[in-house]
Design an enzyme around this catalytic site. Structure first.
Site, PDB file in Angstrom:
ATOM      1  N   SER B 146      71.309 -46.148  84.348  1.00  0.00           N
ATOM      2  CA  SER B 146      69.857 -45.978  84.246  1.00  0.00           C
ATOM      3  C   SER B 146      69.148 -47.105  85.015  1.00  0.00           C
ATOM      4  O   SER B 146      69.338 -47.227  86.224  1.00  0.00           O
ATOM      5  CB  SER B 146      69.459 -45.916  82.770  1.00  0.00           C
ATOM      6  OG  SER B 146      68.152 -45.419  82.638  1.00  0.00           O
ATOM      7  N   ASP B 222      70.315 -34.431  81.277  1.00  0.00           N
ATOM      8  CA  ASP B 222      69.700 -35.745  81.061  1.00  0.00           C
ATOM      9  C   ASP B 222      68.230 -35.542  80.735  1.00  0.00           C
ATOM     10  O   ASP B 222      67.499 -34.893  81.484  1.00  0.00           O
ATOM     11  CB  ASP B 222      69.873 -36.610  82.317  1.00  0.00           C
ATOM     12  CG  ASP B 222      69.533 -38.070  82.066  1.00  0.00           C
ATOM     13  OD1 ASP B 222      68.417 -38.346  81.580  1.00  0.00           O
ATOM     14  OD2 ASP B 222      70.379 -38.927  82.355  1.00  0.00           O
ATOM     15  N   HIS B 254      71.783 -38.523  78.739  1.00  0.00           N
ATOM     16  CA  HIS B 254      71.598 -39.895  79.218  1.00  0.00           C
ATOM     17  C   HIS B 254      72.366 -40.926  78.375  1.00  0.00           C
ATOM     18  O   HIS B 254      72.276 -42.118  78.635  1.00  0.00           O
ATOM     19  CB  HIS B 254      70.098 -40.223  79.174  1.00  0.00           C
ATOM     20  CG  HIS B 254      69.680 -41.358  80.068  1.00  0.00           C
ATOM     21  ND1 HIS B 254      69.727 -41.273  81.446  1.00  0.00           N
ATOM     22  CD2 HIS B 254      69.201 -42.605  79.791  1.00  0.00           C
ATOM     23  CE1 HIS B 254      69.296 -42.410  81.967  1.00  0.00           C
ATOM     24  NE2 HIS B 254      68.981 -43.239  80.989  1.00  0.00           N
TER      25      HIS B 254
END
Lengths: 276, 276
Positions: B146, B222, B254
């Site tokens: 991320s 995600d 995610h």
């Protein structure tokens, strides 16, 4: 039953579910990993019982078990370690009350109304899994860490025929002779120590043993060795000629870094019994 | 440098260390996994940069990377995601200030005095590792998740020759075109967007690319796809003819369940570059 979350994980699904428990008279939450193979039909299941202070979540996120369960096509179930909620009795100590159910059915107040973790893990949760998920209840195995290793060993020996194999990471091996045990078994079951014997892996090993393979790992640098008393279980297992492998792992402590290190071995050990 | 903890882990050691950082002008804590091979001499190192809200600890306990790093004989370093301490500026939002350093050197107040995560990860921490541990700084690779995927890609492209390979899990791929980026780059670097370009993986890929292999994984489920913008990076990588593999993984979200699922692939990918 309510779905709290479902995440794709190693080709399968890591779910978290909450349900009204009759055994514990409160809502209970558990984690369940289903491998990809569960889409085609029931798969064998490995129970993972957690230790003091844990919820369903610790092992689910830190033990790395899904890696190997996915490889072997085995489901993993992660129960909570005690009843939960405002109505449930608790204690200020980390090792009594919430997070410390010790996998027994309490008979003493204030614990008796909710602290029935034996019935929850032995009866209610397996039935729920069998009804709602592609789980083959004829192929079950069990493991756990610390208090959960105690739970795994006592459930496996206390329910002959239920589990094909049992393993444990740093189990509380002789609770009736340890401060991790005497306090809790006394509180939950009362002062008559005869009622404790069904919840002491060493005593159960001396009495009857397990009708399948046993694997235990404990670290030589475990900071709680004096409370775990692996020597009592080792001695009892050898005296009984129990089929099994009892290991002391050099340099390892009580943490999930220890658990995750040997998880591949444990899942492979159970897979051999579940598919054998 | 203070040792916070050292746990035996997959034959090696998972440590946590704190030191006075000159780059961030505060104490900083990082995790370091050293495989067994580090006892015999310097080993290659894979950096893992974490995402928003994380500390050094999240990936260290949940990503399962030690399993594969031990197998490959690679060290893992887990830096924190921002400066820490009472003297450090913060924001009420989870995505600005502490836990959200974005791997840049802030030039704007109130961030400028401490938020120098680029210098910390690019200069100070590698020097510290090289001086104190059996780490071979000639063999470095980098990954992240991320915001940390953003960090990995921008550091790899911004420091040619430093890293032999770069990978990312669900990276923030085009921050100057995303609410995960515009807000933070504006706050830390100011409103002149020309200063942001060195911190946008898509713009760096268009400009120069990476002089080695690239691997990225992003889940099709995600929940932050609109903020991550993998399509921008995919397009830029293909247009540049960048050596690499850009994957969309069906059904994954995610979470760390996604990260841990593909960690084996990423560590193997880096091992090939580090030992090649």
């Amino acid at each position: 039953m309510q779905t709290q979350s479902e995440n794709a994980c190693f080709g399968g699904t890591q779910g978290v579910y909450t349900h009204a428990s009759s055994a514990c008279a409160c809502d209970m939450t558990f984690g369940l990993f289903l491998p990809e193979e569960a889409r085609d039909g029931p798969v064998p299941v490995l129970w993972y019982l957690s230790g003091l202070t844990c919820t369903h979540e610790n092992a689910m996120t830190k033990a790395g078990a899904q890696t190997w369960a996915a490889e072997q096509g085995i489901a993993l179930v992660f129960p909570d370690t005690s009843p939960r909620g405002e109505a449930v009795a608790d204690d200020e100590a980390y090792d009594l009350g919430k997070g410390a159910g010790f996998y027994v059915n309490a008979t003493q107040d204030p614990w008796a109304p909710h602290f029935r973790m034996w019935d929850y893990v032995a009866e209610e949760l397996p039935a729920l899994l069998g009804e709602n998920f592609a789980i083959d209840l004829d192929r079950q195995a069990i493991t756990g860490h610390s208090m959960g290793g105690h739970g795994a060993l006592t459930l496996a020996m206390g329910l002959p025929g239920r589990f094909r194999s049992v393993s444990a990471f740093a189990p509380i091996a002789h609770p009736s002779a340890s401060d991790w045990g005497r306090k809790q078994l006394g509180a939950y079951l009362g002062e008559d120590e005869a009622t404790w014997a069904a919840h002491d892996a060493t005593l159960l090993m001396r009495e009857a043993g397990f009708d399948g393979p046993v694997l235990t790992d404990t670290g030589t640098k475990d900071q709680f060795l004096d409370l775990l008393k692996p020597e009592a279980l080792f001695e009892a297992a050898a005296a009984r000629r129990q089929q099994g492998t009892m290991r002391m792992q050099p340099g390892y402590d009580h943490s999930y870094f220890f658990v995750s290190t040997f998880m591949e071995d444990h899942v492979a050990f159970h897979a051999e019994a579940l598919y054998g």
